[in-house]
Design an enzyme around this catalytic site. Structure first.
Site, mmCIF file in Angstrom:
data_model
loop_
_atom_site.group_PDB
_atom_site.id
_atom_site.type_symbol
_atom_site.label_atom_id
_atom_site.label_comp_id
_atom_site.label_asym_id
_atom_site.label_seq_id
_atom_site.Cartn_x
_atom_site.Cartn_y
_atom_site.Cartn_z
ATOM 1 N N SER A 53 29.874 67.830 86.663
ATOM 2 C CA SER A 53 29.811 66.679 85.762
ATOM 3 C C SER A 53 30.685 65.494 86.183
ATOM 4 C CB SER A 53 30.203 67.113 84.352
ATOM 5 O OG SER A 53 31.433 67.802 84.393
ATOM 6 N N ASP A 344 36.678 62.608 77.219
ATOM 7 C CA ASP A 344 36.404 63.689 76.256
ATOM 8 C C ASP A 344 37.404 64.819 76.538
ATOM 9 O OD1 ASP A 344 35.409 64.918 78.530
ATOM 10 O OD2 ASP A 344 33.305 64.804 77.936
ATOM 11 N N HIS A 347 36.691 65.475 80.737
ATOM 12 C CA HIS A 347 36.272 64.476 81.728
ATOM 13 C C HIS A 347 37.118 63.208 81.661
ATOM 14 C CE1 HIS A 347 32.545 66.895 80.913
ATOM 15 N NE2 HIS A 347 32.707 67.038 82.216
#
Ligand code: NAG
Ligand code: NAG
Ligand code: NAG
Length: 380
Positions: A53, A344, A347
């Site tokens: 990600s 978040d 991340h």
């Protein structure tokens, strides 16, 4: 000499190297020096991206998975909003494409299935939630594209290259000029080893042994990539996962600065990863694997960033496994995003990604990259 980057575009690369350099361009270039699109000349013909990600730009959007970021508040600072990038703005793949002088961001592999992309410029295969082990995240999040599967996808693209170029040699010559980045492994910890409710690995292995298992598994896709023609390959080491807001919260202690057991596991993995890069460079002629010291780079303070342990966006219940990793759909986010390390639960914000990306591209300290930074790889 130089071409200018006015706006990100997906499919506008042909001929960019042919544009002439005139006085007007130079004036505009000076005016644009403060933007990230500064390196006018595209330094390599292509850039391919593998990983999780930190690099995904939307490959998971159509998958049956909880590992998604194609909804607000993701993309709040990205032109066009939420795309599947797991941050508020651009991610590391975008930033590196800019620094390498590309006209636009490298398109996703998923988008090639929908329309014709210029595959010669490179593709992004990264998938949020994915890891080195095939099983990682799949037991509890759903479909993700593991590193092995990303390499299989690349194999299809390489066959397409050979078909279009007409012969293997010219395809390989082209592929040997590209930059490749791979950043994976975080999920093998966060969404596997440290999640014993869903995975057995923690009961099976010590963290030292688990790192060995991961590195053994990692070496094959790296060799596959080499066999597909890649030479200039930057491997991103793991960041300090034990310092992310979600992990800190799950651990439940307010006093601690970071979760040491997780950071120790990260260190064991990274140490073995550097040795793997050395070994591959020694055994594969022409291979230039380089290690990016993400945990080292992210240990340095980022100018202006003051909030290091709290996510900027609203996340789920912090004390429940995995609920706090990503932003709540259509939830709130902080207005002063440039002050936060994390967007978040796990991340980094755009500002953090820019900070790491810039030092991966051009090492500020000699320990940032080993042996080469990406700028240097591009010149080789
Ligand atoms: C990886 O996992 C998928 C789905 O869980 C499975 O279908 C596939 O066979 C696995 N691949 C390997 C190489 O283990
Ligand atoms: C990574 O960077 C940190 C901080 O500069 C340094 O202490 C560490 O030795 C580096 N690691 C490697 C493998 O170069
Ligand atoms: C979070 O989860 C814990 C454990 O299940 C529960 O006790 C707590 O009430 C939850 N908090 C919120 C705000 O839902």
């Amino acid at each position: 000499m130089s071409t200018l980057k006015f706006k990100p575009v997906y499919n506008n690369y042909k001929g960019s190297q042919l544009r002439s350099c005139n006085m007007w361009h130079i004036v505009v270039l000076i005016l644009h020096l403060s933007s990230t699109w500064v390196d006018g000349v595209q330094q390599v013909p292509c850039y391919f991206i593998f990983g999780d990600s930190l690099f995904d730009i939307g490959n998971n959007n159509d998958l049956q998975t909880e590992a998604k970021a194609n909804f607000p508040p993701y993309g709040i600072d990205f032109p066009g909003g939420a795309t599947g990038r797991f941050t508020n703005g651009r991610n590391m793949a975008d930033i590196l494409a800019e620094l390498l002088g590309f006209d636009g961001y490298v398109p996703s592999f998923a988008s090639t299935e929908k329309g014709q992309q210029d595959i010669f410029k490179g593709l992004n295969y990264a998938s949020g939630g994915s890891g080195i082990l095939n099983e990682t995240s799949k037991n509890h999040l759903g479909e993700v594209i593991s590193l092995d599967q990303q390499l299989q996808n690349h194999g299809k693209i390489v066959s397409e290259f050979v078909r279009i170029k007409g012969d293997k040699k010219s395809a390989k010559d082209h592929l040997g000029q590209c930059i490749y980045t791979i950043g994976t492994g975080s999920n093998d910890y966060i969404n596997n080893y440290f999640l014993p409710v869903f995975y057995r690995t923690k009961n099976q292995y010590t963290s030292e042994r688990y790192a060995t298992v991961l590195i053994q598994q990692f070496s094959q896709p790296l060799k596959d990539l080499y066999n597909y023609g890649a030479r200039k390959i930057a491997i991103f080491g793991l960041g300090l996962l034990g310092c992310t807001p979600a992990i800190l919260a799950m651990d439940g202690t307010d006093e601690i600065i970071c979760v040491d057991s997780m950071n120790l596991a990260v260190k064991q993995f990274n140490n073995k990863l550097i040795r793997l890069a050395d070994e591959l460079n020694n055994n594969l002629p022409g291979a230039k694997f380089s290690y990016v010291n993400v945990s080292g780079i992210s240990s340095t303070p980022i100018p202006g960033v003051t909030v290091m342990k709290t996510p900027c966006c609203e996340v789920g219940n912090l004390t429940v496994n995995n609920e706090a990793l990503t932003c709540t759909q259509f939830g709130n986010s902080c207005p002063d995003r440039a002050k936060y390390t994390f967007w978040d639960g796990v991340h980094p914000t755009q500002i953090t990604q820019v900070f790491i990306g810039k030092r991966a591209y051009k090492a500020q300290f000699s320990l940032d990259t080993y042996p080469f930074d990406i700028h240097h790889l591009a010149q080789l």
